[in-house]
Write an enzyme that holds these catalytic residues in place. Structure first.
Site, mmCIF file in Angstrom:
data_model
loop_
_atom_site.group_PDB
_atom_site.id
_atom_site.type_symbol
_atom_site.label_atom_id
_atom_site.label_comp_id
_atom_site.label_asym_id
_atom_site.label_seq_id
_atom_site.Cartn_x
_atom_site.Cartn_y
_atom_site.Cartn_z
ATOM 1 N N CYS A 64 0.794 -1.141 0.102
ATOM 2 C CA CYS A 64 0.014 0.057 -0.094
ATOM 3 C C CYS A 64 1.018 1.416 0.073
ATOM 4 O O CYS A 64 1.876 1.424 0.847
ATOM 5 C CB CYS A 64 -0.804 -0.131 1.250
ATOM 6 S SG CYS A 64 -1.888 1.426 1.343
ATOM 7 N N CYS A 68 0.623 4.829 6.831
ATOM 8 C CA CYS A 68 -0.001 4.571 8.118
ATOM 9 C C CYS A 68 0.989 3.681 9.349
ATOM 10 O O CYS A 68 1.327 2.532 8.917
ATOM 11 C CB CYS A 68 -1.346 3.805 8.057
ATOM 12 S SG CYS A 68 -2.474 4.557 6.660
ATOM 13 N N CYS A 71 0.394 0.093 10.221
ATOM 14 C CA CYS A 71 -0.076 -1.191 9.423
ATOM 15 C C CYS A 71 0.976 -1.891 8.808
ATOM 16 O O CYS A 71 1.989 -1.526 8.053
ATOM 17 C CB CYS A 71 -1.181 -0.443 8.602
ATOM 18 S SG CYS A 71 -1.866 -1.636 7.329
ATOM 19 N N CYS A 108 -16.727 -8.819 5.330
ATOM 20 C CA CYS A 108 -16.076 -7.471 5.234
ATOM 21 C C CYS A 108 -14.759 -7.717 4.364
ATOM 22 O O CYS A 108 -13.855 -8.557 4.661
ATOM 23 C CB CYS A 108 -15.835 -6.668 6.361
ATOM 24 S SG CYS A 108 -14.791 -5.340 6.204
ATOM 25 N N CYS A 139 -19.611 -5.527 3.208
ATOM 26 C CA CYS A 139 -18.921 -4.570 3.724
ATOM 27 C C CYS A 139 -17.497 -4.453 2.915
ATOM 28 O O CYS A 139 -17.149 -5.405 2.723
ATOM 29 C CB CYS A 139 -18.562 -4.480 5.362
ATOM 30 S SG CYS A 139 -17.591 -3.244 5.830
ATOM 31 N N CYS A 199 -19.243 2.482 8.405
ATOM 32 C CA CYS A 199 -18.580 1.730 9.566
ATOM 33 C C CYS A 199 -17.376 2.508 9.793
ATOM 34 O O CYS A 199 -16.400 2.649 8.904
ATOM 35 C CB CYS A 199 -18.199 0.355 9.220
ATOM 36 S SG CYS A 199 -16.942 -0.428 10.152
ATOM 37 N N ARG A 272 -18.146 -2.363 17.746
ATOM 38 C CA ARG A 272 -17.588 -3.580 17.428
ATOM 39 C C ARG A 272 -16.319 -3.511 18.257
ATOM 40 O O ARG A 272 -15.269 -3.060 18.025
ATOM 41 C CB ARG A 272 -17.347 -3.874 15.973
ATOM 42 C CG ARG A 272 -16.868 -5.305 15.657
ATOM 43 C CD ARG A 272 -16.558 -5.544 14.247
ATOM 44 N NE ARG A 272 -17.612 -5.427 13.506
ATOM 45 C CZ ARG A 272 -17.991 -4.314 12.697
ATOM 46 N NH1 ARG A 272 -17.064 -3.638 12.239
ATOM 47 N NH2 ARG A 272 -19.375 -4.402 12.286
HETATM 48 N N1 SAM Z 1 -6.521 0.625 2.961
HETATM 49 C C1 SAM Z 1 -8.125 0.633 3.609
HETATM 50 C C2 SAM Z 1 -7.999 1.750 4.716
HETATM 51 O O1 SAM Z 1 -6.901 2.080 5.192
HETATM 52 O O2 SAM Z 1 -9.093 2.327 4.937
HETATM 53 C C3 SAM Z 1 -8.620 -0.476 4.083
HETATM 54 C C4 SAM Z 1 -8.037 -1.579 4.886
HETATM 55 S S1 SAM Z 1 -6.976 -0.842 6.445
HETATM 56 C C5 SAM Z 1 -6.223 -2.401 7.036
HETATM 57 C C6 SAM Z 1 -8.643 -0.833 7.654
HETATM 58 C C7 SAM Z 1 -8.241 -0.262 9.088
HETATM 59 O O3 SAM Z 1 -7.567 -1.379 9.880
HETATM 60 C C8 SAM Z 1 -7.489 0.697 9.304
HETATM 61 O O4 SAM Z 1 -8.056 1.825 9.248
HETATM 62 C C9 SAM Z 1 -7.117 0.718 10.896
HETATM 63 O O5 SAM Z 1 -8.125 1.370 11.593
HETATM 64 C C10 SAM Z 1 -7.131 -0.932 10.801
HETATM 65 N N2 SAM Z 1 -5.734 -1.691 11.163
HETATM 66 C C11 SAM Z 1 -4.801 -1.464 10.414
HETATM 67 N N3 SAM Z 1 -3.755 -2.141 11.007
HETATM 68 C C12 SAM Z 1 -4.064 -2.415 12.299
HETATM 69 C C13 SAM Z 1 -3.445 -3.016 13.354
HETATM 70 N N4 SAM Z 1 -2.005 -3.466 13.221
HETATM 71 N N5 SAM Z 1 -4.038 -3.286 14.461
HETATM 72 C C14 SAM Z 1 -5.364 -2.831 14.818
HETATM 73 N N6 SAM Z 1 -6.108 -1.974 13.658
HETATM 74 C C15 SAM Z 1 -5.335 -1.917 12.214
HETATM 75 C C1 DTB Z 2 -11.352 -2.248 11.330
HETATM 76 O O1 DTB Z 2 -11.623 -1.230 11.932
HETATM 77 N N1 DTB Z 2 -10.870 -3.355 11.867
HETATM 78 C C2 DTB Z 2 -10.687 -4.317 10.726
HETATM 79 C C3 DTB Z 2 -11.597 -3.798 9.497
HETATM 80 N N2 DTB Z 2 -11.851 -2.498 10.119
HETATM 81 C C4 DTB Z 2 -11.284 -3.724 8.203
HETATM 82 C C5 DTB Z 2 -9.248 -4.458 10.379
HETATM 83 C C6 DTB Z 2 -8.409 -4.897 11.399
HETATM 84 C C7 DTB Z 2 -7.014 -5.099 11.031
HETATM 85 C C8 DTB Z 2 -6.018 -5.365 11.750
HETATM 86 C C9 DTB Z 2 -4.650 -5.709 11.282
HETATM 87 C C10 DTB Z 2 -4.585 -6.654 10.367
HETATM 88 O O2 DTB Z 2 -5.095 -7.972 10.371
HETATM 89 O O3 DTB Z 2 -3.736 -6.492 9.374
HETATM 90 FE FE1 SF4 Z 3 -2.877 1.191 3.364
HETATM 91 FE FE2 SF4 Z 3 -2.815 -0.328 5.929
HETATM 92 FE FE3 SF4 Z 3 -3.181 2.658 5.703
HETATM 93 FE FE4 SF4 Z 3 -5.054 0.965 4.787
HETATM 94 S S1 SF4 Z 3 -4.198 1.314 6.795
HETATM 95 S S2 SF4 Z 3 -4.315 2.835 3.852
HETATM 96 S S3 SF4 Z 3 -3.938 -0.706 3.935
HETATM 97 S S4 SF4 Z 3 -1.450 1.489 4.988
#
Ligand code: SAM
Ligand code: DTB
Ligand code: SF4
Length: 327
Positions: A64, A68, A71, A108, A139, A199, A272
């Protein structure tokens, strides 16, 4: 009644004019008073013995362009994650079937994109239609959307769009630099405009303060309409990302207080307990349900990180007399 207050449930006002002092006052109540108020509001609006179950699938993993800091999927950090292309529709539907069989009512689908390309959206729309056809709620979470893209998803029958504000405005700037919080808020407006349910929640445990967590709740509760679904994620550990240097797991009581405060501020939103449940004891999860959480993700993995095993969840819900409301 204060200006801007609309009566929601039998005795639950829906407000969009919260300030941080209001949130701090609620959060700081004696624990019994706070949780009693939260549980009372929860009972006004929800069946207290029901928890909704959703299941996640990463349909396009890693690589990506966003930075962030929490992530595993950001291309800016070396997290050892294998990048994949967008999955085929048939494989997505097969995963949805398995999730349905395991008890999930909502599926989702998440993609590691800054925003989808129009040709990707054709495939996503087919996935939405196919997953709905097996009788599940849908979702998707695909990053930023234009109004036109949101309208296309709505036409495909999408129920929910996940797009988190993630933290307070102040903390957000410290963990993401490749987009602004306003970009997120604009996408949320396009999703609403298209008639898709929202959401939207965030993450705690990244090193933010309690004030940041409450600032996030104020942000969510002051959106023009409260999100129908509010995911509260505990940061799931990922090696190699900046947040791994600042992360601090919240005090469990502080988590319950936050859930209860969210329940009071957004009385009709489904809260949630999302990522990070594997770090929680059964007792902590039970307290979060009492405080007003009523949704979980099931399945052994979330997107790239772990979730509690299905048997552990089934055992916990059984001991609490909680059902998913599905036959
Ligand atoms: N790329 C899209 C975005 O950022 O909206 C969708 C996927 S992203 C993985 C969705 C959400 O997952 C993020 O907004 C964040 O709140 C959550 N997330 C990502 N990494 C995480 C982690 N290590 N622990 C908890 N939540 C996480
Ligand atoms: C959200 O708030 N939590 C979910 C969903 N929206 C997409 C994602 C959690 C991701 C946790 C980190 C991972 O498994 O990569
Ligand atoms: Fe990309 Fe992860 Fe950020 Fe979503 S949360 S925009 S997957 S880097």
């Amino acid at each position: 009644m204060a200006a801007g207050v609309v009566v929601g449930g039998s005795r639950t006002p829906i407000r969009n004019d919260w300030n941080r002092a209001d949130a701090e006052t609620l959060y700081g109540l004696p624990f019994a008073d706070l949780t009693f108020q939260a549980q009372s509001i929860h009972r006004d609006n929800f069946d207290p013995n029901r928890v909704e179950m959703a299941s996640l699938l990463s349909i396009k993993t890693g690589g990506c362009p966003e930075d962030c800091g929490y992530c595993s999927q950001s291309a800016h950090y070396d997290t050892g994650l294998k990048t994949t292309r967008l999955m085929d529709c048939a494989d997505v539907v097969a995963a949805a079937q398995r999730a349905k069989h395991a008890g999930a009512a909502r599926f989702c689908m998440a993609a590691a994109w800054r925003s989808p390309k129009d040709r990707d959206l054709d495939k996503i729309c087919s996935m939405i239609t196919a997953v709905k056809a097996i009788g599940m709620e849908t979702c998707v979470t695909l990053g930023m959307l234009t109004p036109k893209q949101a309208a296309r998803l709505a036409d495909a029958g999408l129920d929910f769009y996940n797009h988190n504000v993630d933290s307070s405005p102040e903390f957000y700037r410290k963990i993401v630099t490749t987009r602004t919080l306003q970009d997120r808020i604009d996408t949320l407006a396009h999703v609403r405009e298209a008639g898709i349910k929202v959401c939207c929640g965030g993450i705690i445990g990244m090193g933010e303060s309690v004030e940041d967590r409450l600032g996030m709740l104020v942000l969510l509760a002051n959106l023009p309409r409260h999100p129908e679904s509010v995911p509260i994620n505990l940061w799931n550990e990922v090696n190699g990302v900046p947040v791994s240097q600042t992360a601090e797991r919240p005090d469990p009581i502080a988590l319950v207080r936050l859930v209860a405060t969210a329940r009071i501020m957004m009385p009709k939103s489904v809260l949630r307990l999302s990522a990070g449940r594997q770090y929680m004891t059964d007792e902590l999860q039970a307290l979060c349900f009492l405080a007003g959480a009523s949704s979980i993700f099931i399945g052994d993995v979330l997107l790239t990180t772990k979730n509690p095993l299905r048997d552990r969840d089934a055992n916990l819900l059984d001991r609490l007399g909680i059902t998913s409301g599905l036959a």
